[in-house]
Design a protein around this motif. Sequence first.
Motif, PDB file in Angstrom:
ATOM      1  N   ALA A 232      -0.643 -32.424 -22.089  1.00  0.00           N
ATOM      2  CA  ALA A 232      -0.994 -32.500 -20.664  1.00  0.00           C
ATOM      3  C   ALA A 232      -2.028 -33.599 -20.419  1.00  0.00           C
ATOM      4  CB  ALA A 232      -1.508 -31.153 -20.176  1.00  0.00           C
ATOM      5  N   HIS A 233      -3.030 -33.704 -21.299  1.00  0.00           N
ATOM      6  CA  HIS A 233      -4.018 -34.771 -21.123  1.00  0.00           C
ATOM      7  C   HIS A 233      -3.379 -36.149 -21.296  1.00  0.00           C
ATOM      8  CE1 HIS A 233      -7.226 -31.583 -21.738  1.00  0.00           C
ATOM      9  NE2 HIS A 233      -7.543 -32.159 -20.604  1.00  0.00           N
TER      10      HIS A 233
ATOM     11  N   GLU B  59     -10.881 -42.293  -1.254  1.00  0.00           N
ATOM     12  CA  GLU B  59     -12.284 -41.969  -1.457  1.00  0.00           C
ATOM     13  C   GLU B  59     -12.901 -42.830  -2.543  1.00  0.00           C
ATOM     14  OE1 GLU B  59     -12.302 -37.475  -1.620  1.00  0.00           O
ATOM     15  OE2 GLU B  59     -10.332 -38.054  -0.872  1.00  0.00           O
TER      16      GLU B  59
ATOM     17  N   PRO C 148     -13.490 -36.815 -17.031  1.00  0.00           N
ATOM     18  CA  PRO C 148     -13.907 -36.543 -18.416  1.00  0.00           C
ATOM     19  C   PRO C 148     -12.664 -36.494 -19.307  1.00  0.00           C
ATOM     20  CG  PRO C 148     -14.579 -34.768 -16.907  1.00  0.00           C
ATOM     21  CD  PRO C 148     -13.635 -35.646 -16.165  1.00  0.00           C
TER      22      PRO C 148
ATOM     23  N   GLN D   6     -10.810 -32.742 -10.758  1.00  0.00           N
ATOM     24  CA  GLN D   6      -9.808 -32.729 -11.828  1.00  0.00           C
ATOM     25  C   GLN D   6      -8.535 -32.026 -11.373  1.00  0.00           C
ATOM     26  OE1 GLN D   6     -11.288 -31.736 -15.779  1.00  0.00           O
ATOM     27  NE2 GLN D   6     -13.300 -32.456 -15.183  1.00  0.00           N
TER      28      GLN D   6
ATOM     29  N   ARG E 268      -7.276 -32.022  -8.471  1.00  0.00           N
ATOM     30  CA  ARG E 268      -6.515 -32.959  -7.638  1.00  0.00           C
ATOM     31  C   ARG E 268      -5.702 -33.926  -8.511  1.00  0.00           C
ATOM     32  NH1 ARG E 268     -10.173 -36.085  -4.033  1.00  0.00           N
ATOM     33  NH2 ARG E 268      -8.227 -36.631  -2.988  1.00  0.00           N
ATOM     34  N   LEU E 269      -6.309 -34.378  -9.610  1.00  0.00           N
ATOM     35  CA  LEU E 269      -5.573 -35.264 -10.512  1.00  0.00           C
ATOM     36  C   LEU E 269      -4.400 -34.539 -11.176  1.00  0.00           C
ATOM     37  CD1 LEU E 269      -8.568 -37.144 -12.192  1.00  0.00           C
ATOM     38  CD2 LEU E 269      -6.946 -38.083 -10.527  1.00  0.00           C
ATOM     39  N   TYR E 270      -4.598 -33.283 -11.539  1.00  0.00           N
ATOM     40  CA  TYR E 270      -3.490 -32.522 -12.140  1.00  0.00           C
ATOM     41  C   TYR E 270      -2.351 -32.371 -11.123  1.00  0.00           C
ATOM     42  CZ  TYR E 270      -7.261 -30.971 -15.323  1.00  0.00           C
ATOM     43  OH  TYR E 270      -8.317 -30.902 -16.186  1.00  0.00           O
TER      44      TYR E 270
ATOM     45  N   ALA F 229       0.573 -27.897 -16.799  1.00  0.00           N
ATOM     46  CA  ALA F 229       1.433 -28.333 -17.909  1.00  0.00           C
ATOM     47  C   ALA F 229       2.653 -27.415 -18.045  1.00  0.00           C
ATOM     48  CB  ALA F 229       0.640 -28.373 -19.212  1.00  0.00           C
TER      49      ALA F 229
ATOM     50  N   GLY G 283       0.068 -41.045 -16.362  1.00  0.00           N
ATOM     51  CA  GLY G 283       0.258 -41.079 -14.916  1.00  0.00           C
ATOM     52  C   GLY G 283      -0.708 -42.036 -14.249  1.00  0.00           C
ATOM     53  N   VAL G 284      -1.965 -41.978 -14.640  1.00  0.00           N
ATOM     54  CA  VAL G 284      -2.992 -42.779 -13.978  1.00  0.00           C
ATOM     55  C   VAL G 284      -2.896 -44.247 -14.405  1.00  0.00           C
ATOM     56  CG1 VAL G 284      -5.482 -43.109 -13.692  1.00  0.00           C
ATOM     57  CG2 VAL G 284      -4.539 -40.805 -13.728  1.00  0.00           C
TER      58      VAL G 284
ATOM     59  N   ILE H 114      -5.812 -27.026 -16.927  1.00  0.00           N
ATOM     60  CA  ILE H 114      -4.713 -27.991 -17.047  1.00  0.00           C
ATOM     61  C   ILE H 114      -3.438 -27.329 -17.580  1.00  0.00           C
ATOM     62  CG2 ILE H 114      -5.228 -28.829 -19.393  1.00  0.00           C
ATOM     63  CD1 ILE H 114      -4.675 -31.698 -18.360  1.00  0.00           C
TER      64      ILE H 114
ATOM     65  N   VAL I  62     -11.156 -43.420 -12.548  1.00  0.00           N
ATOM     66  CA  VAL I  62      -9.848 -43.213 -11.942  1.00  0.00           C
ATOM     67  C   VAL I  62      -9.888 -43.735 -10.513  1.00  0.00           C
ATOM     68  CG1 VAL I  62      -8.164 -41.482 -11.250  1.00  0.00           C
ATOM     69  CG2 VAL I  62      -9.431 -41.204 -13.369  1.00  0.00           C
TER      70      VAL I  62
ATOM     71  N   TYR J 289      -0.649 -35.877 -10.857  1.00  0.00           N
ATOM     72  CA  TYR J 289      -0.018 -36.551 -11.999  1.00  0.00           C
ATOM     73  C   TYR J 289       0.729 -35.646 -12.960  1.00  0.00           C
ATOM     74  CZ  TYR J 289      -2.504 -40.736 -10.570  1.00  0.00           C
ATOM     75  OH  TYR J 289      -2.954 -41.808  -9.865  1.00  0.00           O
ATOM     76  N   ILE J 290       0.507 -34.333 -12.906  1.00  0.00           N
ATOM     77  CA  ILE J 290       1.189 -33.482 -13.893  1.00  0.00           C
ATOM     78  C   ILE J 290       2.331 -32.703 -13.249  1.00  0.00           C
ATOM     79  CG2 ILE J 290       0.918 -31.630 -15.598  1.00  0.00           C
ATOM     80  CD1 ILE J 290      -1.858 -32.711 -16.155  1.00  0.00           C
TER      81      ILE J 290
ATOM     82  N   ARG K 287      -0.256 -36.859 -20.589  1.00  0.00           N
ATOM     83  CA  ARG K 287       0.521 -37.044 -19.363  1.00  0.00           C
ATOM     84  C   ARG K 287      -0.357 -37.573 -18.213  1.00  0.00           C
ATOM     85  NH1 ARG K 287       5.483 -37.393 -16.959  1.00  0.00           N
ATOM     86  NH2 ARG K 287       4.926 -37.477 -14.794  1.00  0.00           N
ATOM     87  N   LEU K 288      -1.558 -37.038 -18.131  1.00  0.00           N
ATOM     88  CA  LEU K 288      -2.488 -37.448 -17.083  1.00  0.00           C
ATOM     89  C   LEU K 288      -2.850 -38.932 -17.258  1.00  0.00           C
ATOM     90  CD1 LEU K 288      -4.081 -36.310 -14.708  1.00  0.00           C
ATOM     91  CD2 LEU K 288      -5.837 -35.583 -16.306  1.00  0.00           C
TER      92      LEU K 288
END
Lengths: 295, 295
Positions: free
Chosen positions: B203-204, B166, B172, A244, A246-248, A203, B210-211, A199, B161, A251-252, B206-207
């Motif tokens: 960063a976490h 999909e 996590p 994970q 893909r989420l970064y 960031a 975002g979600v 991550i 999420v 969204y980041i 931010r995620l």
Amino acid sequence: MAKKNAPTKLEQAYEGLKAEVKNGHSSAAMTQIITNLYEESLTYLGDAKRVDLKSKVAGKEYIAYDNDKRISRAINAGLYVPKLKQWEELHALLKPNADLDGKTDAQSITRVLYSIAISVCAAIDLLKGNDQKTPGTFFEHFIASFFTWRVGVQPTNSIQVLSVDEENTFLPTDFIFDLGKNKKKFHMPIKTSTRERAIMLWAHQRLLDGVFGTDRFMGTPVLLAETKTDSKKREVVEICLPEQWRLYQLYIAKLKRIYYLDMPKAYEKLSTNFPPLAVKPFGEFFFEWNSLTPV
Amino acid sequence: MAKKNAPTKLEQAYEGLKAEVKNGHSSAAMTQIITNLYEESLTYLGDAKRVDLKSKVAGKEYIAYDNDKRISRAINAGLYVPKLKQWEELHALLKPNADLDGKTDAQSITRVLYSIAISVCAAIDLLKGNDQKTPGTFFEHFIASFFTWRVGVQPTNSIQVLSVDEENTFLPTDFIFDLGKNKKKFHMPIKTSTRERAIMLWAHQRLLDGVFGTDRFMGTPVLLAETKTDSKKREVVEICLPEQWRLYQLYIAKLKRIYYLDMPKAYEKLSTNFPPLAVKPFGEFFFEWNSLTPV
């Protein structure tokens, strides 16, 4: 690297690298220093036993070196050609602005650079257990020197950040390659693996996007591998978290490329799923870099 | 924790913690387990020599424990009261929904929790050098159990999420405390230190922003200390990067609080500069938590 009584030739070669990078990453001296480190690593590994590991990664076989005291990290046998000849052929091509088309290809470059990098890291593993820092520092300068050769500018490691109220400050960064006005700049973290810290790649990109605007810097990290070896069971796995990632990417921040020397299988499909994230063998960089930089 | 021949009482106490957290973090059993770990740690440290370290941090003095084989991490002498009595007085107050006003204060709570946490970590340092994982896991569950007691709900470690194309996936996360509808939720990473990995806290966050949208989750990390000891020179420094933290708070996400048991001096001013970032001793959480949660 911890000094024992007398430094080994491998340690001396590594100290040579650290001294040289103070002068930059692109001099002819760097080629000589890499040759020297590669040779000393192969000699050091030659005194150890080559052993097969149990691969839990479909389509890949791994070996390691064992000197009775310690076992090295896993080496992808299918990519590994530990011969100086291939490296000599490659560095003969590394002239400024050289055109590589028709002279070599992405796969060959990946193979040669992987063989050098993993040899040096494995030799350091045997010389000194639990040392993450020395292989990490070596790998960083090793990759930066090829990048510097290809794009033709030296990297910087910090960048000035505007502040409204106070004095401007310098933000320490991963390697930044500034190709000049009206070109995108490369933002290149270089790590031997990411594991649970991936991550951070996104960031740092987010921070640059925030300070300088989206799309000014292209995030193009270079990684060695994502293998993990259970030294008791002698089993190798690849630790990959594509969902994970893909989420970064969603969204980041958006990374432009992620390059690997030993490309994990699980990341191959990320290029073609949404959100697109192009994870590629590092050799491809040498042929596509110029197409990435126009604004 | 690596087993030697027979596990020490300290190792047995740690295994008790790992077994108990499978039942959650708030049972009466947790208080007993923490008491047990604290006692065994003090006994273990009692067999070692208490030594003074050279402090390079203005206004703080540090000691450590030395068992001739290894030296423990630095302990802030001004915060350290390694006595079971203070802990017994505090845990007598830890009833569900208990009102702490007038019965204790933020400074006392910080002092007691610091003394327990640093004793256990220092004892593990002596038992086994270079083990980051065991102190980290202990500290995580230790802090989570007090947090669980105070807010009255058990944490979760993953979150669903949405995905358009999909199946929904589970991400996590660090500890999430969900206080129910129309309350902000706590997002709480718990680490013994951040060093060069601090950007991961933002960063976490931010995620999650975002979600789930900004302000749905409050980032409130809890950290032990930022000390680094040079074991040869026996010198202690605090590694702090306030200018970088300000950039993270500006450009990546907004953290609501950062709590420390041993609060670094260099972060005190962040609360009053732009962008505001409230870094506080963890004891204050027990008195302000309820004011943070309304939407």
